[in-house]
Design a protein around this motif. Structure first.
Motif, PDB file in Angstrom:
ATOM      1  N   TRP A 189       0.841  -1.181   0.000  1.00 39.58           N
ATOM      2  CA  TRP A 189       0.000   0.000   0.000  1.00 39.58           C
ATOM      3  C   TRP A 189       0.885   1.242   0.000  1.00 39.58           C
ATOM      4  O   TRP A 189       1.915   1.273   0.686  1.00 39.58           O
ATOM      5  CB  TRP A 189      -0.891   0.029   1.240  1.00 39.58           C
ATOM      6  N   HIS A 190       0.467   2.247  -0.765  1.00 40.22           N
ATOM      7  CA  HIS A 190       1.130   3.542  -0.689  1.00 40.22           C
ATOM      8  C   HIS A 190       0.062   4.638  -0.724  1.00 40.22           C
ATOM      9  O   HIS A 190      -1.130   4.364  -0.921  1.00 40.22           O
ATOM     10  CB  HIS A 190       2.173   3.700  -1.805  1.00 40.22           C
ATOM     11  N   ILE A 191       0.485   5.850  -0.494  1.00 42.90           N
ATOM     12  CA  ILE A 191      -0.453   6.984  -0.374  1.00 42.90           C
ATOM     13  C   ILE A 191      -0.470   7.759  -1.681  1.00 42.90           C
ATOM     14  O   ILE A 191       0.577   8.224  -2.161  1.00 42.90           O
ATOM     15  CB  ILE A 191      -0.034   7.899   0.787  1.00 42.90           C
ATOM     16  N   VAL A 192      -1.660   7.865  -2.277  1.00 45.71           N
ATOM     17  CA  VAL A 192      -1.852   8.618  -3.519  1.00 45.71           C
ATOM     18  C   VAL A 192      -2.956   9.643  -3.280  1.00 45.71           C
ATOM     19  O   VAL A 192      -4.110   9.261  -2.993  1.00 45.71           O
ATOM     20  CB  VAL A 192      -2.223   7.689  -4.688  1.00 45.71           C
ATOM     21  N   ASP A 193      -2.603  10.914  -3.361  1.00 45.45           N
ATOM     22  CA  ASP A 193      -3.572  12.002  -3.137  1.00 45.45           C
ATOM     23  C   ASP A 193      -4.279  11.855  -1.784  1.00 45.45           C
ATOM     24  O   ASP A 193      -5.497  12.044  -1.663  1.00 45.45           O
ATOM     25  CB  ASP A 193      -4.611  12.052  -4.266  1.00 45.45           C
ATOM     26  N   VAL A 213       6.151   3.265   1.188  1.00 46.63           N
ATOM     27  CA  VAL A 213       4.969   2.418   1.287  1.00 46.63           C
ATOM     28  C   VAL A 213       4.544   2.371   2.751  1.00 46.63           C
ATOM     29  O   VAL A 213       5.335   2.626   3.667  1.00 46.63           O
ATOM     30  CB  VAL A 213       5.262   0.993   0.761  1.00 46.63           C
ATOM     31  N   ILE A 214       3.282   2.047   2.964  1.00 50.45           N
ATOM     32  CA  ILE A 214       2.767   1.942   4.332  1.00 50.45           C
ATOM     33  C   ILE A 214       3.374   0.698   4.976  1.00 50.45           C
ATOM     34  O   ILE A 214       3.279  -0.411   4.428  1.00 50.45           O
ATOM     35  CB  ILE A 214       1.232   1.882   4.335  1.00 50.45           C
ATOM     36  N   ALA A 215       3.996   0.885   6.137  1.00 47.30           N
ATOM     37  CA  ALA A 215       4.825  -0.168   6.720  1.00 47.30           C
ATOM     38  C   ALA A 215       4.154  -0.915   7.853  1.00 47.30           C
ATOM     39  O   ALA A 215       4.611  -1.992   8.224  1.00 47.30           O
ATOM     40  CB  ALA A 215       6.152   0.426   7.202  1.00 47.30           C
TER      41      ALA A 215
END
Length: 372
Positions: free
Chosen positions: A312-316, A347-349
């Motif tokens: 998972w990563h952060i987009v907007d 990325v979300i860790a």
């Protein structure tokens, strides 16, 4: 008392019917998450000692057995094609040659007698003084005598060759890296008495630990020079005694030492111990040619709730998942590959099992809007 109880219940009901936006923020409020950095997996470098070897190292042995009479060379001596290395005691070989010559002479005499008898019987047969059966017998006897003569001649030639084989000569130009035969020693046919390193290209022999597969290329470290190496061959299995892979590397085409068979001025003499450097495949993550790049991420970042592993990563400001392939799980890191991965990506860790697509999230180290 009854009136007081009714009043308190009404107050509690009214307090629960306030503005929903006050408590409903739990459904839309940004979640603070911890992130980690994606780093590429680089091949570790290993330095090993190697030994300079000749491309062709040929055992030198007699083609006949016997007792060594003389030794003409020593280890480390340079020879040219045809130089005498050893000689055998020729006494028995000379006697064999004499016996084969006598056998040939006897066979030649027998063949001459048989041919003379055949010629006489042919004349008698033409005059009808000899039967057909007797003439055929004389003809077969002559053919047998000729065959025995040919066999005796072949044995004599073998005896002559054996006498010549009593002198062992260098089969090509080169350097004797080992000489083991000694005068008085009895050797069998084919028993090596020396090893000749033929003049020509040189190679580097390197022993790799059993858990490191020899790579396809490397470098020879020679003073300030860096000579490229290309793998030519590797042993089919790990040596049972040393627990190593034996590999041979040739000097790459165009290297400064390629045309110097003795490594003059470069320290590439046969048997020299040299330093080499190789980039090895990371343990447990075999990467074939054209395999996808590997990246290292926190092991807790891998979410396997769906059809396959994902990150998972952060987009907007919202959580977004993308698929990855896990190559290896380490103690606190995972080696993964994927088309969307890049060096330095965050990325979300932690807590990925609580995330949902499009969930509002913010990294812990990112400032809130009201803090900017």
């Amino acid at each position: 008392m009854r009136k007081l109880a009714a009043f308190l219940c009404a107050a509690l009901v009214l307090s629960g019917c306030g503005d929903p936006s006050a408590d409903g923020a739990g459904q839309t409020q940004e979640q603070r998450v911890k992130t980690g950095v994606v780093t590429p997996v680089t091949a570790p470098t290993i330095r090993l000692t190697g030994v300079i070897r000749a491309r062709y190292e040929t055992p030198q042995a007699f083609q006949v057995g016997g007792q060594i009479a003389t030794r003409k060379v020593d280890s480390g001596q340079r020879v040219v094609k045809g130089d005498v290395l050893f000689t055998l005691d020729p006494s028995d070989l000379r006697q064999s040659l004499s016996a084969s010559k006598a056998e040939l002479a006897s066979a030649q005499a027998s063949a001459a007698v048989a041919r003379a008898d055949l010629e006489r019987d042919r004349k008698l047969f033409k005059r009808d003084y000899l039967s057909r059966q007797a003439f055929d017998r004389a003809q077969l006897s002559a053919e047998q005598a000729d065959t025995q003569e040919d066999a005796a001649r072949a044995r004599m030639e073998q005896a002559q060759n054996a006498l010549e084989y009593a002198t062992l000569r260098a089969e090509s130009d080169g350097l004797l890296i080992e000489v083991s035969g000694e005068p008085g020693q009895v050797v069998q046919t084919g028993h090596p008495v020396a090893r000749l390193a033929k003049a020509g290209p040189r190679e580097v022999e390197v022993a790799f630990p059993s858990d490191v597969r020899p790579p396809a290329s490397g470098e020879l470290l020679l003073n300030e020079a860096r000579i490229a190496l290309e793998r030519r061959e590797v042993s089919g299995s790990v040596d049972a005694a040393s627990r190593t892979w034996q590999a041979r590397y040739r000097l790459a085409d165009g290297s400064p030492a390629e045309e110097l068979p003795d490594g003059i001025g470069l320290g590439l003499g046969l048997g020299e111990v040299v330093q080499t450097r190789f980039e090895t495949t990371p343990a447990g993550a075999a990467m074939a040619h054209n395999a996808p790049s590997l990246y290292r991420v926190p092991v807790a970042a891998v979410d396997e709730r769906g059809d396959g592993p994902r990150l998972w990563h952060i987009v907007d400001g919202k959580a977004r998942a993308f698929a990855v392939t896990v190559a290896k799980i380490e103690r606190d890191r995972a080696l993964v590959s994927g088309s969307e991965l890049s060096d330095g990506m965050r990325v979300i860790a932690l807590g990925t099992h609580l995330l949902a697509p499009a969930m509002p999230v913010r990294a812990l180290d990112a400032p809130r809007d009201d803090e900017e």
